[in-house]
Each structure stands twice: as C-alpha cells, then as structure tokens.
Design an enzyme around this catalytic site. Structure first.
Site, PDB file in Angstrom:
ATOM      1  N   GLU A 187     -18.441   3.991 -58.472  1.00 10.09           N
ATOM      2  CA  GLU A 187     -18.363   2.530 -58.559  1.00 10.09           C
ATOM      3  C   GLU A 187     -18.033   2.060 -59.976  1.00 10.09           C
ATOM      4  O   GLU A 187     -18.633   1.115 -60.502  1.00 10.09           O
ATOM      5  CB  GLU A 187     -19.670   1.892 -58.072  1.00 10.09           C
ATOM      6  CG  GLU A 187     -19.953   2.152 -56.596  1.00 10.09           C
ATOM      7  CD  GLU A 187     -21.137   1.364 -56.069  1.00 10.09           C
ATOM      8  OE1 GLU A 187     -21.912   0.825 -56.875  1.00 10.09           O
ATOM      9  OE2 GLU A 187     -21.287   1.273 -54.838  1.00 10.09           O
ATOM     10  N   GLU A 258     -19.910   4.415 -48.448  1.00 14.01           N
ATOM     11  CA  GLU A 258     -21.277   3.899 -48.322  1.00 14.01           C
ATOM     12  C   GLU A 258     -21.302   2.702 -47.374  1.00 14.01           C
ATOM     13  O   GLU A 258     -20.874   1.604 -47.736  1.00 14.01           O
ATOM     14  CB  GLU A 258     -21.837   3.458 -49.694  1.00 14.01           C
ATOM     15  CG  GLU A 258     -22.124   4.598 -50.649  1.00 14.01           C
ATOM     16  CD  GLU A 258     -22.838   4.130 -51.913  1.00 14.01           C
ATOM     17  OE1 GLU A 258     -23.381   3.000 -51.911  1.00 14.01           O
ATOM     18  OE2 GLU A 258     -22.843   4.899 -52.894  1.00 14.01           O
TER      19      GLU A 258
END
Length: 832
Positions: A187, A258
């Site tokens: 991320e 995710e």
C-alpha cells in the site's frame, strides 16, 4: 537412428523431465498471466484466497485452520512475512515455533492449496512497527521506505534471505512448491507523495529488486497504481469490483489482495461487523467484472500474542472473520462465502473463456453475461445495485426477483443457484461457559516496587523519549524526580490540593507520589498524545514523583515512521502557594522495564524469586498476581475472562497471551475485549501457571477460565429463497441438478462430528431475530418443533424442506404472508 543420436535424444528428454519435476517429485509449475487470469502450469484458474498469518496462531492450530479454509472453498492461503520476528536482533534469525514459516507453507501444500507470500518487508498488518525490526530505526541516516541507501541495503538483504530460504526449500511453484505469487512493499501509494522523487524512485527500485530475485513466479504490489512492469498492481478494500481502476496494463489480471471481512479493532472500539451478504455481493461483483483472484483479509485473524500488536490494537485480531479468533467457523459468514465460491466455480469455463457483455435491465438492475463462442456455455450475474429496494428484472424472456443490493448467479444463464442477499446456509452463535475443572482459582499477589530517585539517580535533565529508551524490549519505563517543599509552599486550605500535570506524546502512564498511586491516563489510536492531571498530596520536605510511561505497540503506518515519539515531555505542578512549578528540567532518573519482568516472575523458576501473599480484596496498582489451574475438560478452545481487572499482560506457563485492557471502555460502556485466547498447546494436564500483571487497582477473584464453542446452530430461510447451490453440478461441460427434487430447505450440520441433542426454537410463519435470539412472530404453525425434531434429533446433519403442507395440516392462520422457517438447535456428544 544412429546410437549417438539416440543417446543425445534420451539426454534431452532426461533434461526436460528433470526440469519438469520439483522437490519430492512434485511437478514444476510455471506461473504466468495475461489480461484474463493467472496461468498455472498452462491452466487458467479462478482463485479464492484467505489470509491466515502463521504468527497469530500456533503450529497445533495450523492444520485445522487450513483444512477449514479448504472446505470453505479456498484454494489459496495468503500470509505476510514478519521481518521483526524473524530478525529481532540484527543478524540473528528465528524461524521456530509459531514463527516456522516453512512448516506453515508445507502444511498448506499438503492440503493441495497454493500460497501468496507477502514479503513486504513493510507489511503494516496492525503488527508492531509494521513488521520492521526496531534496530532498523537506529541505523544512521536511515529513511524508511524511500530511495535511501541504508534502508535499501537492509531491505534487499532481508528479501534476499527470505527468497533464498524459500528456494532452498523448493517452495516456489516454479520448483514444484505452492507459492504462486509474491508481494513486494505494501500500500505504498498512501505515502508515496510524501517522499516526492525519493518515493517514485523507490517504487521502481523495489520492483526491479524483487524481479531480480528470479523466483520465476509473478510479483504483485497492492494499492500501487503505477506498479512497474512486470509487477502486477492489485486492489485492497471492501468493494474492489467498483473501486478498482483496474490493472495498469491490459495484459495484467485483476487481483484483489484484501477483501476486508470486518475491521480490525483497537482498544476503545465497539464491535466491528461486516455482513456476510455484503462480502458475498462484493465477491460476485468482482468476478462478474473480470476478476480472477479474491483474497479475504482476514480469513482467520487469530491472536496478537505477547507484544506483537501495533499501536492500541487489541490482542484479538479480526475475530469477525469467517474463522473466529479460536479457529471456529463463524456462521453464516463461513458457509455463505463457501456457497458463493461454489456458484462462481460453476461459471468457471464461461468466466475464463467466454466473451463478456453488459446489459442494463432497469434503472438499478443489470446483467453481466459470459458466453463461450460456438458453445452453449453461458453464465450470467444479475445485479440489483439499489441498496434499499428489491426489483424484478426480465432476462432472456424470464422474470427474476432480485433483493436489494444483491447479485443472482446463473451458471447456465437461466437457473439461479445463489443470491448474495439470501442466506440458505446455516448460522451459529458462540457460547462461552465456565470450565468445571479450572475454577475456584486461588490467587496470590506480589506488588511491584515503586522506585524513587534514590534507586534511580538522575541521568538526564529532561524525561527521555520513550521509544528510544525502550527500544521495543518492553512496554514500560520508569521516570523519577523529586522536589523539596516547605510548609509555606503548600496550600493552607484543606479543600485545595496541588495538581500534578503531565503532558505526554503517548501512549499511557501511571503516576505515583511518595510511592502512592495517584492515577492513570492514556491516549487513543487516533490521538496518541494526552495530558494527565490529578490532585495530589505533598508533604513538607522531599517529595518523590514517579511516572510509569508505557507504549501499547509501535506505530505501523504512515510516512517517516522513523521519526515518531512517545512518552512524557512536560511535567508541572499547579496550585502551590508559590505558583506553578515546572519540573520538566528538574533532572530525571530512568529504568527500562519492571523488576518483575527482569526476574521473569511469569515463569515457574522466576515466580520463586519474589514473595507472594494471599489476595484479600482489591490489590494496589502495579501488582503481579499468580495462580494455578488444571487443564479445562474436553477439547474446546479455552479463553480467560478478565473481569475485575484494568490493564496489563497475561502469561500461561511462561507464554504471553497478550495485553488485556478492561478499563478502556468503548462508546457502548464495555471493554473492547473481555476474553483472551489461551491456546490448548500452551496448557499442561495439571498445574498450569497463570500470571497476570495488573497495572491498575484490581481484584482477580472474578477472573474466569472459559470453554468456547459454536454448538448453537440455526437456519432462517423463506419460501422465495433459492435451493442450496450444492443442488447442482457441472460435469463434462454440462450443468445439471444432482438431487431428484430441487427446492429450498433448511440445512443444519453440527461441528466436530457432534449430533443434534435439542431443538431450542422452531417456527414456521413470521419469526424474526438472529441465531441465539429468535423471537416468535404473530403467525406460527404449531407442529413446527415436532416436524424439526423428527427430521433432525440425534443426527449429525439434517435438511428440513420448507413446504407448507409439511407444517400446516389444517387451517393456515396467515395464508397471505410469505412464510419463513427459523430453527435453532443445540449440538453435543451424547454419552452412549
């Protein structure tokens, strides 16, 4: 053919065969990709994955967790790799116990499943320091996660160590192992702009470095729109079917790393929920828009043992996942997702080889169709994207009822086998009951000594910064100073007291004056800093002020993590006759850790190094408590309920099961976590040492050892629900039913091979509520319980058809309403 030519041909064949066979005879599997999917050994796959972190459970739990994931329709397990537990001290590596990464991966392979390895090495993951070891912070001139030579040196060295270890064990798919994907970074787009050119160059470097490891499986970067080729950019979030802008190149597949099954919790949070219906909708939506891999984060969250959780994160992690903290199946989340996997799998050929078409059926309804040219292979996803109103949609000449915010899956473009909003699988409720064996705990106590400047002489003009003082070796550091007051300094009125004020950058502290506890204060996950201020009593002469500064995990996110600070930074006394007294520069003594920690009083040997006395009511702040208990009966998971306690840590037989914090209440007026998991593998048959460090005033008499089960199982379906997806199969490219009569029914199955021993609730009519809390409505068929008992009592599993004639023999008291069937049963093991 000449002999030499034949020998040469045989040699070439031998080389080819050798190159195709991996460790233990496993076939090497080339992993490639295109814009449609990953291609494993020449075969396209639809991949359903779940995150299970080896560090958050125990090796004894791993096989069961992996098996339940496989039975839940998963074919991939995803895990992070945790740098700070594998290299806690620079150059010293640990891969033992529940840090045995290789063993975990092999167990996944034993179940015939693949692995996605998220190497990081920064992982966030609500894990202490985002997985980065503390020693990295003290490397000179380092800037984490940027084009910084010291950071890149240590990152490359670590990634090389992990990939070499995987290669040595032949765990990459290219070697015959289960690892089909690896992830570098995590991320990074969130913080990339903070580093400007250093961030842009770092992304390019990280991709080149990872690909240069030559693992021969693809690398991914999650939430990284500019992932450099050949690295694949992937999505994280709750609804990647709508929020993902897509692969940054047309020849990369759509991967969802995710799909958040709930939300991790921090101390002070209320419960976190995400409906199974919403998760199923998001999965169907993603695959209907050319998705090829979805991963549930988390599939099993587990436990943050010891001090492994990040700042303010609870010891329990993602308990609301399909497998709860104890590894038990959370229904209907586990089974509803299993069913959406089955439904999508019935569409596999159409999804992977069909042409995609989108047709608007109404204002909020649409059909996404996949049809393989020249064949009758066709699959459709009928969506109602209105979150409040149901709809009826006409598709291919037929009408279909679509509940709000739902997708119906039609593997043959005409038969609804699954709807994301209608749960036909079972529900359950978690039960916690007191152990009959581990009870009547006999507690003894040993208070921690509160030091003064006499024990901790001044070693700094001002209070030292907490992170750099502790170096992540403990949560606790003592700060001591003293002031001398004469009677004229003190207030003369009895109703006026001086106030001790401490401004802290985080995370918590306890304050003592002349050895007496005067109060506590703490920050929160969102606001780490805080101000402690309490009225105190001083005496004429020398007064000792002692502060216990505390961390609750290290930060795990954001830019420039190497520049974070915590601990007291300004100390003043207000209300003296001589005015405000600033003690910040008064000179301070320090000590890292508690005496009990250094003596290891939580171990059998260490517990004999201090004196213990019987507990008689509430003990003083900062006290160690000790007791023994025998192994609870049966095989159910074990928990400890910390009623009566405030904040501290818990050990069983020398192993820390994490931080407890009962005094930090959520907006609901309750602790964020009251029960704490004790893995069965930590427990001996008898004489288990239980030690609790309690930082605040507490009384352990209310602490309970509990057994955990999910033996209360339920079903709640209506007449319009589709039959169970297991009613159909696809074989030899043909879609067909596998039961004589395809109709909706209530399906119940006891866990752990138990049998249904009691029907606790049954109603056919208009019941409402949830499993464990059903309520009769205004309409009910009187024979419902009898019918359910006939179908289910004494059985491991049962099905009860939802047919009016089965329940209503004479008059229907409410013929005009659509009927629902609610059942609640209790499972157990009868003594034969």
């Amino acid at each position: 053919m000449a002999l030499s030519s034949r020998v040469l041909l045989l040699a070439v064949l031998y080389i080819l065969v050798s190159a195709a066979v991996g460790h233990g005879g496993n076939k090497r599997q080339a992993v490639t990709y295109d814009g449609t999917s990953l291609i494993i050994n020449g075969k396209r796959e639809l991949l359903f994955s779940g995150s299970i972190h080896y560090t958050r459970s125990t090796p004894e739990m791993w096989p069961d967790l992996i098996a339940k994931a496989r039975h839940g329709g998963l074919n991939v397990i995803q895990t992070y790799v945790f740098w700070n537990i594998h290299e806690p001290v620079q150059g010293q590596y640990n891969f033992q116990g529940n840090y045995d990464l290789v063993k975990f991966i092999r167990l996944v392979a034993d179940q015939g499943m693949y692995v996605t390895l998220r190497v990081g090495p920064f992982i966030q993951a609500e894990w202490n320091h985002g997985g980065l070891p503390y020693w990295l912070k003290e490397v000179p001139d380092i800037i984490f996660r940027s084009d910084n030579a010291p950071f890149k040196y240590h990152m490359r060295k670590y990634v090389r160590m992990i990939t070499d270890k995987m290669k040595e064990e032949k765990l990459f798919a290219s070697q015959g192992g289960p690892i089909i994907l690896s992830q570098i970074e995590n991320e990074y787009n969130h913080i990339q702009m903070a580093y400007r050119d250093l961030g842009d160059r770092y992304v390019q470097w990280a991709a080149r470095m990872a690909v240069g490891m030559k693992t021969e499986v693809p690398w991914i970067m999650c939430k990284q729109k500019d992932a450099p080729d050949p690295v694949i950019n992937t999505c994280n979030g709750r609804h990647c079917g709508d929020t993902f802008t897509g692969p940054n190149k047309p020849y990369k597949p759509s991967i969802w790393t995710e799909n958040w099954t709930a939300q991790y919790r921090v101390f002070g949070d209320p419960p976190s929920q995400r409906a199974a219906e919403d998760i199923a909708y998001s999965v169907a939506r993603f695959f209907s828009k050319n998705g090829t891999l979805v991963n549930y984060y988390m599939y099993h969250g587990g436990t943050n043992f010891g001090r492994t959780s990040a700042v303010f994160t609870t010891t329990r992690y993602y308990d609301e996942a399909p497998l709860d903290e104890y590894g038990l199946q959370r229904e209907p989340k586990w089974s509803h997702l299993r069913d959406v996997h089955s439904a999508i799998h019935l569409c596999k050929k159409a999804l992977l080889w069909g042409d995609h078409d989108v047709q608007m059926l109404g204002k909020h309804t649409e059909a996404r169709t996949f049809k393989k040219p020249g064949t009758n292979i066709c699959a459709a996803f009928l969506a109602n994207n209105n979150s409040r109103m149901s709809a009826t949609a006409k598709f291919r000449g037929e009408e279909y009822y679509l509940p709000p915010h739902s997708i119906s899956i039609l593997p043959d473009c005409k038969t609804v086998v699954f709807n994301t909003q209608t749960i036909v699988s079972q529900h359950n409720a978690r039960n916690l009951k007191k152990s009959k064996v581990a009870k009547n705990l006999k507690w003894v106590m040993s208070p921690e000594t509160i030091p003064t400047v006499e024990q901790l002489p001044v070693d700094s003009r001002t209070p030292k910064e907490l992170y750099s003082l502790l170096k992540d070796t403990t949560d606790y550091a003592w700060y001591t100073t003293s002031i001398e007051l004469n009677p004229r300094d003190l207030p003369l009125r009895e109703d006026i007291h001086p106030v001790l004020r401490v401004a802290s950058l985080g995370h918590a502290l306890h304050a003592f004056v002349n050895g007496e506890y005067v109060g506590s204060a703490h920050g929160s996950h969102d606001e780490k800093s805080f101000v402690f201020q309490n009225a105190v009593s001083f005496i004429p002469g020398v007064n000792h002020i002692t502060l216990l500064g505390m961390t609750v995990g290290l930060p795990d996110s954001g830019a420039y993590m190497e520049h974070r600070f915590a601990g007291p930074h300004a100390v003043t006394v207000l209300g003296l006759n001589t005015g405000t007294l600033d003690l910040t520069d008064n000179g301070w003594g320090h000590q890292v850790g508690l005496t009990g920690e250094k003596l290891k009083v939580y171990t059998q040997a260490g517990s004999h190094r201090v004196e213990w006395k019987q507990v008689n009511g509430q003990g003083p702040a900062l006290t160690w408590y000790k007791t023994y208990f025998d192994s609870p009966e049966g095989n159910d998971p074990v928990a400890i309920r910390m009623t009566g306690m405030g904040k501290g840590m818990i050990w069983v037989n020398g192993k820390s099961i994490g931080r407890h914090w009962m005094s930090f209440l959520s907006p609901l007026g309750k602790p964020s976590q009251s029960e704490y998991h004790i893995p069965r593998s930590f427990i001996k048959p008898t004489e288990n040492l239980l030690v609790v460090l309690e930082e605040q005033k507490g009384d352990p008499k209310e602490i309970e050892i509990l057994l955990v089960n999910r033996n209360t199982i339920c079903s709640l379906i209506t007449e319009y629900y589709p039959p169970h997806v297991k009613s159909w199969q696809r074989k030899d490219s043909k879609f067909r039913p596998v039961v004589d009569v395809v109709k909706p029914a209530a399906h119940l199955k006891c866990p752990n091979h138990g049998e249904i021993v009691a029907v606790e609730f049954a109603s056919f009519g208009d019941p409402y509520g949830a499993c464990g809390n059903f309520v009769m409505g205004t309409c009910n068929a009187p024979t419902t319980k009898e019918v359910v008992e006939q179908h289910c009592l004494g059985k491991t599993s049962c099905s009860v058809p939802i047919e009016r004639e089965l329940f209503i023999k004479n008059n229907d008291g409410c013929p005009d309403i659509q009927k629902a069937l609610a059942i609640q049963v209790r499972c157990g093991h009868k003594k034969h």
